[in-house]
Design a protein around this motif. Sequence first.
Motif, mmCIF file in Angstrom:
data_model
loop_
_atom_site.group_PDB
_atom_site.id
_atom_site.type_symbol
_atom_site.label_atom_id
_atom_site.label_comp_id
_atom_site.label_asym_id
_atom_site.label_seq_id
_atom_site.Cartn_x
_atom_site.Cartn_y
_atom_site.Cartn_z
ATOM 1 N N CYS A 106 0.828 -1.204 0.000
ATOM 2 C CA CYS A 106 0.000 0.000 0.000
ATOM 3 C C CYS A 106 0.864 1.256 0.000
ATOM 4 O O CYS A 106 2.031 1.234 0.400
ATOM 5 N N ASP A 107 0.255 2.351 -0.411
ATOM 6 C CA ASP A 107 0.972 3.635 -0.418
ATOM 7 C C ASP A 107 1.140 4.198 0.985
ATOM 8 O O ASP A 107 2.162 4.817 1.297
ATOM 9 N N LEU A 108 0.131 4.006 1.826
ATOM 10 C CA LEU A 108 0.147 4.535 3.186
ATOM 11 C C LEU A 108 -0.297 3.454 4.163
ATOM 12 O O LEU A 108 -1.124 2.603 3.830
ATOM 13 N N ARG A 109 0.230 3.532 5.397
ATOM 14 C CA ARG A 109 -0.135 2.599 6.454
ATOM 15 C C ARG A 109 -0.441 3.405 7.711
ATOM 16 O O ARG A 109 0.448 4.083 8.243
ATOM 17 N N ILE A 110 -1.695 3.305 8.163
ATOM 18 C CA ILE A 110 -2.148 3.988 9.369
ATOM 19 C C ILE A 110 -2.486 2.919 10.394
ATOM 20 O O ILE A 110 -3.163 1.938 10.072
ATOM 21 N N ALA A 111 -2.050 3.074 11.641
ATOM 22 C CA ALA A 111 -2.236 2.013 12.631
ATOM 23 C C ALA A 111 -2.748 2.565 13.959
ATOM 24 O O ALA A 111 -2.524 3.728 14.308
ATOM 25 N N VAL A 112 -3.414 1.704 14.700
ATOM 26 C CA VAL A 112 -3.858 2.050 16.048
ATOM 27 C C VAL A 112 -2.697 1.836 17.026
ATOM 28 O O VAL A 112 -1.745 1.103 16.720
ATOM 29 N N PRO A 113 -2.740 2.473 18.205
ATOM 30 C CA PRO A 113 -1.604 2.397 19.133
ATOM 31 C C PRO A 113 -1.275 0.986 19.608
ATOM 32 O O PRO A 113 -0.124 0.699 19.951
ATOM 33 N N SER A 114 -2.257 0.097 19.641
ATOM 34 C CA SER A 114 -2.023 -1.257 20.152
ATOM 35 C C SER A 114 -1.433 -2.205 19.111
ATOM 36 O O SER A 114 -1.090 -3.353 19.441
ATOM 37 N N ALA A 115 -1.295 -1.752 17.883
ATOM 38 C CA ALA A 115 -0.821 -2.638 16.814
ATOM 39 C C ALA A 115 0.629 -3.068 17.053
ATOM 40 O O ALA A 115 1.460 -2.285 17.511
ATOM 41 N N LYS A 116 0.896 -4.316 16.704
ATOM 42 C CA LYS A 116 2.254 -4.856 16.730
ATOM 43 C C LYS A 116 2.545 -5.429 15.344
ATOM 44 O O LYS A 116 1.630 -5.810 14.624
ATOM 45 N N PHE A 117 3.834 -5.494 14.992
ATOM 46 C CA PHE A 117 4.235 -5.887 13.646
ATOM 47 C C PHE A 117 5.350 -6.923 13.725
ATOM 48 O O PHE A 117 6.403 -6.659 14.296
ATOM 49 N N PHE A 118 5.114 -8.092 13.148
ATOM 50 C CA PHE A 118 6.171 -9.102 13.115
ATOM 51 C C PHE A 118 5.955 -10.046 11.937
ATOM 52 O O PHE A 118 4.844 -10.229 11.455
ATOM 53 N N TYR A 119 7.074 -10.617 11.496
ATOM 54 C CA TYR A 119 7.083 -11.437 10.280
ATOM 55 C C TYR A 119 8.023 -12.614 10.536
ATOM 56 O O TYR A 119 9.154 -12.645 10.050
ATOM 57 N N PRO A 120 7.571 -13.618 11.300
ATOM 58 C CA PRO A 120 8.466 -14.697 11.765
ATOM 59 C C PRO A 120 8.651 -15.814 10.747
ATOM 60 O O PRO A 120 8.666 -16.991 11.091
ATOM 61 N N VAL A 121 8.817 -15.447 9.503
ATOM 62 C CA VAL A 121 8.836 -16.447 8.435
ATOM 63 C C VAL A 121 10.050 -17.378 8.552
ATOM 64 O O VAL A 121 9.942 -18.583 8.309
ATOM 65 N N MET A 122 11.200 -16.849 8.920
ATOM 66 C CA MET A 122 12.401 -17.679 8.999
ATOM 67 C C MET A 122 12.255 -18.743 10.085
ATOM 68 O O MET A 122 12.629 -19.905 9.888
ATOM 69 N N LYS A 123 11.686 -18.358 11.227
ATOM 70 C CA LYS A 123 11.466 -19.298 12.322
ATOM 71 C C LYS A 123 10.560 -20.452 11.895
ATOM 72 O O LYS A 123 10.700 -21.579 12.372
ATOM 73 N N LEU A 124 9.631 -20.153 10.988
ATOM 74 C CA LEU A 124 8.687 -21.170 10.523
ATOM 75 C C LEU A 124 9.242 -22.016 9.383
ATOM 76 O O LEU A 124 8.596 -22.960 8.932
ATOM 77 N N GLY A 125 10.442 -21.644 8.903
ATOM 78 C CA GLY A 125 11.093 -22.460 7.883
ATOM 79 C C GLY A 125 10.712 -22.127 6.458
ATOM 80 O O GLY A 125 10.832 -22.983 5.572
ATOM 81 N N PHE A 126 10.266 -20.876 6.226
ATOM 82 C CA PHE A 126 9.877 -20.461 4.880
ATOM 83 C C PHE A 126 10.620 -19.192 4.489
ATOM 84 O O PHE A 126 11.026 -18.400 5.341
ATOM 85 N N LEU A 127 10.763 -18.993 3.192
ATOM 86 C CA LEU A 127 11.183 -17.694 2.687
ATOM 87 C C LEU A 127 9.971 -16.771 2.643
ATOM 88 O O LEU A 127 8.844 -17.227 2.431
ATOM 89 N N PRO A 128 10.187 -15.467 2.814
ATOM 90 C CA PRO A 128 9.076 -14.531 2.613
ATOM 91 C C PRO A 128 8.677 -14.491 1.141
ATOM 92 O O PRO A 128 9.424 -14.979 0.277
ATOM 93 N N GLN A 129 7.515 -13.945 0.878
ATOM 94 C CA GLN A 129 7.115 -13.767 -0.515
ATOM 95 C C GLN A 129 8.127 -12.865 -1.221
ATOM 96 O O GLN A 129 8.703 -11.955 -0.611
ATOM 97 N N PRO A 130 8.379 -13.069 -2.522
ATOM 98 C CA PRO A 130 9.518 -12.435 -3.203
ATOM 99 C C PRO A 130 9.604 -10.920 -3.080
ATOM 100 O O PRO A 130 10.702 -10.380 -2.930
ATOM 101 N N SER A 131 8.469 -10.235 -3.128
ATOM 102 C CA SER A 131 8.529 -8.770 -3.136
ATOM 103 C C SER A 131 8.564 -8.167 -1.739
ATOM 104 O O SER A 131 8.882 -6.978 -1.586
ATOM 105 N N ASP A 132 8.252 -8.943 -0.706
ATOM 106 C CA ASP A 132 8.114 -8.365 0.633
ATOM 107 C C ASP A 132 9.427 -7.799 1.196
ATOM 108 O O ASP A 132 9.432 -6.675 1.715
ATOM 109 N N PRO A 133 10.565 -8.522 1.135
ATOM 110 C CA PRO A 133 11.787 -7.955 1.717
ATOM 111 C C PRO A 133 12.203 -6.637 1.064
ATOM 112 O O PRO A 133 12.654 -5.719 1.754
#
Length: 203
Positions: A106-133
Motif C-alpha cells: 500500500c501507499d500509506l499505512r495507518i495504525a492504532v496504538p495497540s498494533a504490533k508488527f512481526f514477520y516470523p517467516v524464517m522461524k517457521l522455515g519459509f522464505l518470505p514472498q519475493p517482493s516483501d523484503p
Amino acid sequence: MIELTKDGDLWVARINRPDKANSLTHAMLSELADIAEAARDARVFVLTGEGKVFSAGADLDEARAGLATSDVWERLSGNIAALPGLSIAALNGTLAGGAMGMALACDLRIAVPSAKFFYPVMKLGFLPQPSDPGRLRDLVGPARAKLMLMGGQKLLADEALRFGLIDRIVEPDALMDTVRDLAADTLAARPDIATGIKAMCQG
C-alpha cells in the motif's frame, strides 16, 4: 469473510474473521486479490480488518497444507502495488506473517496504538514472498528489515512509526475518519493529476 464497500470512488475491503484473528485462507486471499485487481477502477482503495487484529497471517491449518508458500500472496500484493490510485492500509490492530505483504504494497499505512508488527517467516522455515523484503527494506532500511526478518523482532506501533514502517498512529475510533481525510484530496483531484503524482513519487 471479505467485505467490500464502495462509496463512489472509495473502495474499502474489510477482513472479517475476528474469531480467528482475521487469519487468511486461500479463498479469502484469492477474493482479496480479485478485489484489488478490480480496484483499478477506484480512486482510493483501503484495506482494513474487523476487531482488534488486522490479520494474524495464514490460517494455520491451510498454512500446513501449503498456503504459506502459495503464489496467491504475491498476486495480492502485486495487484495492490499496481493500483494507479491511492492505496491505504488502515491497520486496526496487529499485523503478522504473510499478511505483512498486502500492507507493504500500500501507499500509506495507518495504525492504532495497540498494533504490533512481526514477520516470523524464517522461524517457521519459509522464505518470505519475493517482493516483501524489498518493499520492507525501502521503508525501513536494510538493517531494520533484517531485524524483523532474521532477528525475529516484533515492533510496537511507536517504534514502527519511527522506523517508517507506518505513517501515522491514530486511536481506533478515529481510524476510518483519518483514512477518509487522507483520501479526500485524491478523490477531489482530477484523476490524471492524482495518478500522475503517484507515478512521479514512485520514480
